[in-house]
Motif scaffolding. Structure first.
Motif, PDB file in Angstrom:
ATOM      1  N   ARG A   3      51.178  53.379 -51.597  1.00  0.00           N
ATOM      2  CA  ARG A   3      51.077  51.982 -52.021  1.00  0.00           C
ATOM      3  C   ARG A   3      52.257  51.205 -51.435  1.00  0.00           C
ATOM      4  O   ARG A   3      53.394  51.654 -51.476  1.00  0.00           O
ATOM      5  CB  ARG A   3      51.078  51.896 -53.540  1.00  0.00           C
ATOM      6  N   HIS A   4      51.957  50.038 -50.905  1.00  0.00           N
ATOM      7  CA  HIS A   4      52.931  49.155 -50.254  1.00  0.00           C
ATOM      8  C   HIS A   4      52.935  47.841 -51.038  1.00  0.00           C
ATOM      9  O   HIS A   4      51.926  47.145 -51.091  1.00  0.00           O
ATOM     10  CB  HIS A   4      52.475  48.933 -48.803  1.00  0.00           C
ATOM     11  N   ILE A   5      54.053  47.535 -51.699  1.00  0.00           N
ATOM     12  CA  ILE A   5      54.190  46.333 -52.515  1.00  0.00           C
ATOM     13  C   ILE A   5      55.241  45.435 -51.857  1.00  0.00           C
ATOM     14  O   ILE A   5      56.330  45.903 -51.522  1.00  0.00           O
ATOM     15  CB  ILE A   5      54.655  46.655 -53.955  1.00  0.00           C
ATOM     16  N   VAL A   6      54.899  44.164 -51.685  1.00  0.00           N
ATOM     17  CA  VAL A   6      55.845  43.210 -51.095  1.00  0.00           C
ATOM     18  C   VAL A   6      55.885  41.956 -51.962  1.00  0.00           C
ATOM     19  O   VAL A   6      54.841  41.431 -52.339  1.00  0.00           O
ATOM     20  CB  VAL A   6      55.445  42.832 -49.654  1.00  0.00           C
ATOM     21  N   LEU A   7      57.086  41.512 -52.276  1.00  0.00           N
ATOM     22  CA  LEU A   7      57.295  40.249 -52.988  1.00  0.00           C
ATOM     23  C   LEU A   7      57.836  39.231 -51.997  1.00  0.00           C
ATOM     24  O   LEU A   7      58.729  39.544 -51.200  1.00  0.00           O
ATOM     25  CB  LEU A   7      58.299  40.438 -54.124  1.00  0.00           C
ATOM     26  N   PHE A   8      57.289  38.028 -52.044  1.00  0.00           N
ATOM     27  CA  PHE A   8      57.699  36.947 -51.150  1.00  0.00           C
ATOM     28  C   PHE A   8      58.227  35.782 -51.968  1.00  0.00           C
ATOM     29  O   PHE A   8      57.690  35.475 -53.033  1.00  0.00           O
ATOM     30  CB  PHE A   8      56.497  36.428 -50.338  1.00  0.00           C
ATOM     31  N   ARG A   9      59.240  35.112 -51.419  1.00  0.00           N
ATOM     32  CA  ARG A   9      59.679  33.848 -52.001  1.00  0.00           C
ATOM     33  C   ARG A   9      60.157  32.948 -50.862  1.00  0.00           C
ATOM     34  O   ARG A   9      60.592  33.413 -49.811  1.00  0.00           O
ATOM     35  CB  ARG A   9      60.747  34.037 -53.062  1.00  0.00           C
ATOM     36  N   ARG A  10      60.047  31.660 -51.149  1.00  0.00           N
ATOM     37  CA  ARG A  10      60.497  30.677 -50.168  1.00  0.00           C
ATOM     38  C   ARG A  10      61.984  30.876 -49.910  1.00  0.00           C
ATOM     39  O   ARG A  10      62.741  31.171 -50.832  1.00  0.00           O
ATOM     40  CB  ARG A  10      60.235  29.263 -50.680  1.00  0.00           C
ATOM     41  N   ASP A  64      48.710  57.211 -45.772  1.00  0.00           N
ATOM     42  CA  ASP A  64      49.978  57.936 -45.690  1.00  0.00           C
ATOM     43  C   ASP A  64      50.991  57.117 -44.890  1.00  0.00           C
ATOM     44  O   ASP A  64      50.694  55.985 -44.485  1.00  0.00           O
ATOM     45  CB  ASP A  64      49.762  59.317 -45.054  1.00  0.00           C
ATOM     46  N   ALA A  65      52.166  57.697 -44.653  1.00  0.00           N
ATOM     47  CA  ALA A  65      53.227  56.990 -43.930  1.00  0.00           C
ATOM     48  C   ALA A  65      52.806  56.642 -42.507  1.00  0.00           C
ATOM     49  O   ALA A  65      53.179  55.585 -41.985  1.00  0.00           O
ATOM     50  CB  ALA A  65      54.503  57.826 -43.918  1.00  0.00           C
ATOM     51  N   GLN A  66      52.028  57.493 -41.885  1.00  0.00           N
ATOM     52  CA  GLN A  66      51.537  57.213 -40.532  1.00  0.00           C
ATOM     53  C   GLN A  66      50.619  55.981 -40.546  1.00  0.00           C
ATOM     54  O   GLN A  66      50.708  55.120 -39.674  1.00  0.00           O
ATOM     55  CB  GLN A  66      50.807  58.418 -39.969  1.00  0.00           C
ATOM     56  N   ALA A  67      49.764  55.871 -41.538  1.00  0.00           N
ATOM     57  CA  ALA A  67      48.884  54.705 -41.661  1.00  0.00           C
ATOM     58  C   ALA A  67      49.696  53.454 -41.964  1.00  0.00           C
ATOM     59  O   ALA A  67      49.372  52.361 -41.478  1.00  0.00           O
ATOM     60  CB  ALA A  67      47.834  54.945 -42.743  1.00  0.00           C
ATOM     61  N   LEU A  68      50.764  53.594 -42.760  1.00  0.00           N
ATOM     62  CA  LEU A  68      51.623  52.449 -43.033  1.00  0.00           C
ATOM     63  C   LEU A  68      52.258  51.955 -41.737  1.00  0.00           C
ATOM     64  O   LEU A  68      52.297  50.756 -41.483  1.00  0.00           O
ATOM     65  CB  LEU A  68      52.697  52.795 -44.060  1.00  0.00           C
ATOM     66  N   ASP A  69      52.724  52.875 -40.909  1.00  0.00           N
ATOM     67  CA  ASP A  69      53.277  52.479 -39.614  1.00  0.00           C
ATOM     68  C   ASP A  69      52.231  51.787 -38.751  1.00  0.00           C
ATOM     69  O   ASP A  69      52.531  50.806 -38.064  1.00  0.00           O
ATOM     70  CB  ASP A  69      53.839  53.690 -38.868  1.00  0.00           C
ATOM     71  N   ALA A  70      50.983  52.282 -38.787  1.00  0.00           N
ATOM     72  CA  ALA A  70      49.910  51.637 -38.022  1.00  0.00           C
ATOM     73  C   ALA A  70      49.727  50.196 -38.474  1.00  0.00           C
ATOM     74  O   ALA A  70      49.498  49.299 -37.662  1.00  0.00           O
ATOM     75  CB  ALA A  70      48.612  52.423 -38.161  1.00  0.00           C
ATOM     76  N   ALA A  91      60.881  41.390 -50.134  1.00  0.00           N
ATOM     77  CA  ALA A  91      61.373  42.715 -50.507  1.00  0.00           C
ATOM     78  C   ALA A  91      60.167  43.622 -50.624  1.00  0.00           C
ATOM     79  O   ALA A  91      59.115  43.191 -51.124  1.00  0.00           O
ATOM     80  CB  ALA A  91      62.127  42.656 -51.823  1.00  0.00           C
ATOM     81  N   ALA A  92      60.301  44.865 -50.172  1.00  0.00           N
ATOM     82  CA  ALA A  92      59.159  45.782 -50.189  1.00  0.00           C
ATOM     83  C   ALA A  92      59.526  47.092 -50.864  1.00  0.00           C
ATOM     84  O   ALA A  92      60.679  47.520 -50.861  1.00  0.00           O
ATOM     85  CB  ALA A  92      58.700  46.064 -48.759  1.00  0.00           C
ATOM     86  N   VAL A  93      58.492  47.712 -51.446  1.00  0.00           N
ATOM     87  CA  VAL A  93      58.603  49.047 -52.021  1.00  0.00           C
ATOM     88  C   VAL A  93      57.364  49.816 -51.585  1.00  0.00           C
ATOM     89  O   VAL A  93      56.248  49.293 -51.632  1.00  0.00           O
ATOM     90  CB  VAL A  93      58.656  48.990 -53.577  1.00  0.00           C
ATOM     91  N   ASP A  94      57.557  51.062 -51.156  1.00  0.00           N
ATOM     92  CA  ASP A  94      56.454  51.929 -50.758  1.00  0.00           C
ATOM     93  C   ASP A  94      56.559  53.216 -51.584  1.00  0.00           C
ATOM     94  O   ASP A  94      57.643  53.808 -51.681  1.00  0.00           O
ATOM     95  CB  ASP A  94      56.563  52.274 -49.264  1.00  0.00           C
TER      96      ASP A  94
END
Length: 98
Positions: A3-10, A64-70, A91-94
């Motif tokens: 799972r790849h979670i990203v938070l964005f802010r201006r 997996d990590a390889q797919a995340l890199d893709a 900011a991201a969390v995997d």
């Protein structure tokens, strides 16, 4: 599943540009369907304004990590990142999904 979670802010101190932000978030919302490595994709704006809040959240799942890199090095993702940098910080969390 990873799972790849990203938070964005201006970016702090930046001038809000509604049209630009709308175009960027529309691209973020649709990106997952354009990259084969992505299995699940969810993008949403923050609904409650609190001091610790970020403006948007992105949740993606890949095999997996390889797919995340893709995904991360896919040209569509790279182009979007270049356009996001002047407007957003993130900011991201995997992690391995249970």
């Amino acid at each position: 599943m990873l799972r790849h979670i990203v938070l964005f802010r201006r970016n702090p101190g930046g001038r809000p540009d509604h049209d630009k932000e709308q175009a960027l978030t529309a691209r973020m919302a649709g990106l997952g369907s354009q990259i084969p490595a992505v299995r699940k994709w969810f993008f949403a704006p923050n609904e409650l304004q609190r001091a610790i809040s970020w403006d948007y959240v992105l949740e993606a799942e890949v095999d997996d990590a390889q797919a995340l890199d893709a995904y991360l090095f896919h040209p569509l993702h790279q182009a979007l990142v270049a356009d996001l940098k002047p407007y957003f910080e993130w900011a991201a969390v995997d992690y391995t999904a249970p």
